[in-house]
Design an enzyme around this catalytic site. Structure first.
Site, short mmCIF file in Angstrom:
data_model
loop_
_atom_site.label_atom_id
_atom_site.label_comp_id
_atom_site.label_asym_id
_atom_site.label_seq_id
_atom_site.Cartn_x
_atom_site.Cartn_y
_atom_site.Cartn_z
N ASP A 13 0.82 -1.22 0.00
CA ASP A 13 0.00 0.00 0.00
C ASP A 13 0.85 1.27 0.00
O ASP A 13 0.40 2.32 0.46
CB ASP A 13 -0.95 0.03 1.21
N LYS A 16 2.60 1.94 -5.19
CA LYS A 16 3.27 1.38 -6.36
C LYS A 16 2.48 1.65 -7.63
O LYS A 16 3.05 1.88 -8.70
CB LYS A 16 3.46 -0.13 -6.18
N GLY A 40 -3.97 -4.95 -4.38
CA GLY A 40 -4.62 -3.88 -5.12
C GLY A 40 -3.80 -2.62 -5.23
O GLY A 40 -2.93 -2.34 -4.42
N HIS A 41 -4.09 -1.84 -6.27
CA HIS A 41 -3.49 -0.52 -6.47
C HIS A 41 -4.61 0.50 -6.64
O HIS A 41 -5.62 0.21 -7.28
CB HIS A 41 -2.64 -0.46 -7.74
N GLN A 223 2.14 -6.63 -3.54
CA GLN A 223 2.50 -6.68 -2.13
C GLN A 223 3.79 -5.88 -1.87
O GLN A 223 3.97 -4.82 -2.43
CB GLN A 223 2.60 -8.12 -1.61
N ARG A 304 -6.10 0.12 7.59
CA ARG A 304 -4.68 -0.21 7.72
C ARG A 304 -4.15 0.26 9.06
O ARG A 304 -4.50 1.35 9.53
CB ARG A 304 -3.88 0.43 6.59
N ASP A 332 2.47 14.63 1.73
CA ASP A 332 1.46 15.63 2.08
C ASP A 332 0.64 15.25 3.30
O ASP A 332 0.11 16.12 4.00
CB ASP A 332 0.52 15.85 0.89
#
Length: 428
Positions: A13, A16, A40-41, A223, A304, A332
């Site tokens: 996470d 990528k 996932g992206h 991952q 997360r 940010d």
């Protein structure tokens, strides 16, 4: 021309997908070498958010050929759901190619995943329940079904029979579930056969021929380093090798053809699932990072776990993968924090560790040793050069670069493709 590997440096996470998408505007092929629809992206293009699971991030770049490599385990139902969702939004997926040697996730893999996790109880790994681990177990156990197999019903039936022989014993006698028939699995795959056929290719040859022609190939790891089955926080890991070496195995591209290995690291740290996490926050600041960073899983929606930047892990990842560059994301999110802690070492029973402890026991008991950096309050989302950043943000980045073992070549200051500061060209 280069073969470039993009690898997560933490527990996943890290961003990528955005990095691959940025590179995708300048490259010819983007390959996913490992994982499945558990990885996932999220990519934001022109304010539009796209959540990708099985498909490489390069699918959103019109000049790129996206490839699902031989090291991926493919859930065909999930694949075509994702393709249909993108095409309904105007994306062109016709250039996608899937390795004939990639393995398939069958319904019984998902069943085994879920019942095994429940059976483990407190020792559960925290999988997504999507059957990825059991599919890799069959692959290594030489009981797997490959993409090419569904085009030959005789071979398909033989492989399903071989895989189900042991699984049905476990399902019925250990887990008190019903047995799975060969016929129902054959029928499950049948509707996908003709739709899948145009996408299937000998991708290993195709990618090497592309490099021979001077084209640029990006290998987009799923991952991350700390989830690698060999080099991560075992047993709380995935079932493949998402480190740089795994990209060679999962694509058929030899290591001597790789020119650049790019690590993606978040300006703080997150983790999904169970396992040790030395810098994890359990207070209001952890909740702040979770909300400000939108830290919820793309696939599962699970929140997360959040913590401060861990330079010990960053150094370990840089060494394990041989990073040539780091991409620092989500800088940010730290805006408005007065003092920003960074973990520079661990303490275990009074002993200081500046590198990863050798044993799982020591890492599990590791307490972070922090250095503190002054924060900034200015909005940095419009910054496009390093000098546009507030001086304290610049000092934070330079400090991370010094203690992380690799140069910070790109800095993410927002979710959109354009919200990036490039200090060193990743394709140069």
């Amino acid at each position: 021309m280069p073969a470039i590997v993009v690898v997560g440096a933490q527990w996943g996470d890290e961003g990528k997908g955005k990095t691959t998408d940025i590179l995708g505007t300048s490259v010819d092929y983007v390959v996913k070498p490992n994982g499945g629809n558990n990885a996932g992206h999220t990519v934001v293009v022109g304010g539009e958010k796209y959540e990708l699971k099985l498909l490489p991030a390069g699918i959103l770049s019109p000049n790129v050929t996206p490839v699902i490599g031989n090291g991926v385990v493919v859930n065909l139902e999930a694949l075509f759901e994702e393709i249909d969702a993108l095409e309904s939004r105007g994306a062109d997926t016709s250039k996608l190619r899937v390795s004939a040697n990639a393995h398939l996730v069958a319904p019984y893999h998902q069943t085994m995943d879920k019942v095994t996790e429940r059976f483990l109880g407190k020792r559960a790994i925290g999988t997504t329940g999507r059957g990825i681990g059991p599919a890799y177990m069959d692959k290594i156990g030489r009981l797997g079904i490959r993409v090419q197999d569904i085009f030959d019903e005789s071979i398909l039936r033989q492989k399903i029979e071989g895989s189900l022989r042991q699984k049905n014993e476990l399902l019925v006698k250990v887990y008190n579930r019903r047995a799975v028939s060969v016929e129902e699995i054959v029928e499950y795959f049948e509707p996908f056969i003709e739709r899948l056929r145009p996408y299937v290719a000998e991708t290993e040859l195709m990618l090497n021929e592309a490099l021979d022609r001077g084209e640029v190939v990006v290998m987009e790891g799923g991952q991350a380093t700390m989830l690698d089955v060999d080099h991560g926080t075992y047993p709380f890991v995935t079932s493949s090798n998402p480190t740089a070496g795994g990209s060679c195995v999962g694509t058929g591209i030899g290591p001597t053809r790789i020119n650049r290995v790019v690590g993606i690291v978040k300006a703080y740290t997150t983790r999904v699932g169970a396992g040790p996490f030395p810098t994890e926050l359990f207070d209001e600041m952890g909740e702040y990072l979770q909300k400000a960073g939108g830290e919820f899983g793309v696939n599962t929606g699970r929140p997360r776990r959040c913590g401060w930047y861990d330079a010990v892990i960053a150094r370990y990842a840089a060494r394990t993968n041989g990073f040539t560059d780091y991409v620092l994301t989500k800088l940010d999110v730290l805006t408005g924090i007065d003092r920003i802690p960074v973990c520079v070492g661990y303490e275990v029973d009074g002993q200081r560790f500046d590198e990863m402890p050798m044993s799982q026991t020591d890492f599990h008991h590791a307490k972070p040793v922090f250095e503190y950096f002054d924060g900034w309050s200015e909005d940095i989302t419009a910054a496009r050069t390093f000098d546009d950043l507030p001086i304290n943000a610049q000092k934070y980045v330079l400090a991370l670069e010094e203690i992380s073992g690799c140069r910070m070549s790109v800095i993410g200051v927002g979710p959109d493709r354009e919200q990036s500061i490039v200090r060193h060209d990743l394709l140069d």
